[in-house]
Design a protein around this motif. Structure first.
Motif, PDB file in Angstrom:
ATOM      1  N   TYR A  47      -2.327   9.668   3.572  1.00 21.02           N
ATOM      2  CA  TYR A  47      -2.030   8.309   4.041  1.00 21.02           C
ATOM      3  C   TYR A  47      -1.428   8.335   5.445  1.00 21.02           C
ATOM      4  O   TYR A  47      -1.800   7.526   6.312  1.00 21.02           O
TER       5      TYR A  47
ATOM      6  N   ASP B 105     -12.659   4.084  -1.190  1.00 22.71           N
ATOM      7  CA  ASP B 105     -11.836   2.914  -0.846  1.00 22.71           C
ATOM      8  C   ASP B 105     -10.356   3.256  -0.768  1.00 22.71           C
ATOM      9  O   ASP B 105      -9.499   2.455  -1.172  1.00 22.71           O
ATOM     10  N   ARG B 106     -10.058   4.479  -0.309  1.00 22.46           N
ATOM     11  CA  ARG B 106      -8.682   4.937  -0.117  1.00 22.46           C
ATOM     12  C   ARG B 106      -7.882   4.954  -1.418  1.00 22.46           C
ATOM     13  O   ARG B 106      -6.650   4.902  -1.399  1.00 22.46           O
TER      14      ARG B 106
ATOM     15  N   GLY C 152      -9.753  10.943   0.916  1.00 24.92           N
ATOM     16  CA  GLY C 152      -8.905   9.905   0.330  1.00 24.92           C
ATOM     17  C   GLY C 152      -9.664   8.784  -0.326  1.00 24.92           C
ATOM     18  O   GLY C 152      -9.052   7.827  -0.818  1.00 24.92           O
ATOM     19  N   GLY C 153     -10.987   8.866  -0.355  1.00 19.76           N
ATOM     20  CA  GLY C 153     -11.803   7.821  -0.957  1.00 19.76           C
ATOM     21  C   GLY C 153     -12.025   8.067  -2.432  1.00 19.76           C
ATOM     22  O   GLY C 153     -11.530   9.046  -2.989  1.00 19.76           O
TER      23      GLY C 153
ATOM     24  N   ASP D  97       0.827  -1.207   0.000  1.00 22.94           N
ATOM     25  CA  ASP D  97       0.000   0.000   0.000  1.00 22.94           C
ATOM     26  C   ASP D  97       0.864   1.261   0.000  1.00 22.94           C
ATOM     27  O   ASP D  97       0.541   2.237  -0.685  1.00 22.94           O
TER      28      ASP D  97
ATOM     29  N   VAL E 221      -4.323   9.252   7.909  1.00 20.80           N
ATOM     30  CA  VAL E 221      -5.285   8.168   8.106  1.00 20.80           C
ATOM     31  C   VAL E 221      -4.679   7.061   8.965  1.00 20.80           C
ATOM     32  O   VAL E 221      -5.311   6.553   9.901  1.00 20.80           O
TER      33      VAL E 221
ATOM     34  N   GLU F 148      -5.792   8.464  -1.901  1.00 17.03           N
ATOM     35  CA  GLU F 148      -4.865   8.897  -0.851  1.00 17.03           C
ATOM     36  C   GLU F 148      -3.498   9.213  -1.459  1.00 17.03           C
ATOM     37  O   GLU F 148      -2.969   8.437  -2.255  1.00 17.03           O
TER      38      GLU F 148
END
Length: 326
Positions: A282, A273-274, A270-271, A93, A285, A277
């Motif tokens: 990041y 579903d991220r 950030g959406g 990620d 969050v 970001e």
């Protein structure tokens, strides 16, 4: 009977005997002038160390700790070494967000510099009244608070009552009547990009317009006498003067856009579903949202390192170009 006499006031000769310096000593004046810049630097350096240096040191220390809500409430300090960094650098990620952040910065900086340069050149060619009107509009857009501008764009791109969807529906794009701009990754990035570019153009345009005012008119007259057309005059006269301003402005835009937290977070946090970001979001969050404060601090430190690498690479390219021109 003893008579006391007062000592006569010291004259220049006494000063010379006591201090060994002569009035108006050139060496003393040189030392004072040499020390003056350093004395003037003391206040800003002190302020920078207090307001920037200490938070950076504190964040660095937190990045080596296992700090969650339990440790925060109980005021516990649990060191875990480089475990946070190992976990982040081993996470897929993090690298996806890093690549996304670099691509996001590159697109926004390119569009900002291109459109800002064109607007700056337009301002230089307008008449006085139109120039004042356009500069006023640019300053107002530039001065608008980020949160207020983001809120306006949320209204503009609202799915049901937004002006953008209403206009698109009226001109024939009926499928866009209730389009959800924040429902997908690319559409959300489109809204954020429009917002950031709109807020960044005034800085670039005003800088470029100011740069054009420093170009001597005699150079354009000489180019015209040599038979140079508009494009040749632009490339041979205008661009050499604008190049240092373009390099400096691009450098600043890279920094500002790379750390654009408010616009991205306020639009859709950030959406979805991220998927939108970038590194500052990041870090927030993971650190505040998920209450992994040590992890968030480590991400923030890595963000600083990546930004330093990007800016140093850009400066290296700029310096190489300047060496080639010489």
């Amino acid at each position: 009977m003893t008579v006391q006499t007062e000592r006569p006031p010291s004259g220049p000769a006494d000063v010379v005997k006591e201090t060994g310096a002569t009035p108006g000593d050139p060496a003393a004046r040189r030392r004072s002038r040499a020390a003056a810049p350093y004395l003037l630097l003391v206040p800003p350096v002190a302020v920078t160390l207090v307001f920037l240096g200490w938070p950076l040191v504190k964040n660095t220390l937190l990045s080596f700790q296992d700090l969650n809500m339990r440790q925060l409430i109980q005021h516990l300090t649990e060191w875990n070494g480089i475990e946070n960094y190992q976990q982040i650098l081993g996470s897929e990620d993090f690298w996806n967000v890093t690549v996304r952040s670099i691509a996001f910065t590159a697109v926004n900086v390119f569009l900002t510099m291109l459109l800002g340069t064109l607007v700056g050149l337009l301002v230089a060619r307008l008449g006085k009244r139109m120039r004042v009107a356009l500069l006023t509009a640019l300053v107002l857009a530039w001065a608008m608070p980020v949160v207020a501008a983001t809120t306006v764009y949320q209204w503009l791109f609202a799915s049901r009552f937004g002006v953008v969807n209403w206009v698109l529906d009226k001109i024939g794009f009926h499928s866009m009547a209730e389009y959800n701009w924040t429902g997908g990754q690319f559409s959300t990035f489109f809204v954020v990009t429009v917002l950031i570019v709109w807020m960044s153009i005034p800085f670039v345009a005003i800088n470029l317009y100011a740069a054009t005012t420093t170009i001597p008119k005699e150079l354009y007259e000489a180019a015209a006498l040599d038979g140079a057309g508009p494009w040749k005059s632009f490339t041979s006269v205008t661009m050499p003067f604008l190049r240092p301003f373009l390099f400096a402005t691009t450098f600043l835009e890279i920094i500002w856009i790379f750390k654009a937290f408010v616009q991205v977070f306020a639009i859709n946090q950030g959406g979805p579903d991220r998927l939108t970001e970038i590194l500052p979001v990041y870090a927030y969050v993971e650190g505040v949202g998920n209450q992994h404060y040590g992890m968030g601090s480590a991400i923030a430190m890595l963000t600083i390192v990546i930004l330093l690498l990007l800016t140093s690479y850009y400066l290296r390219i700029v310096l190489k170009q300047e060496e080639d021109e010489l």
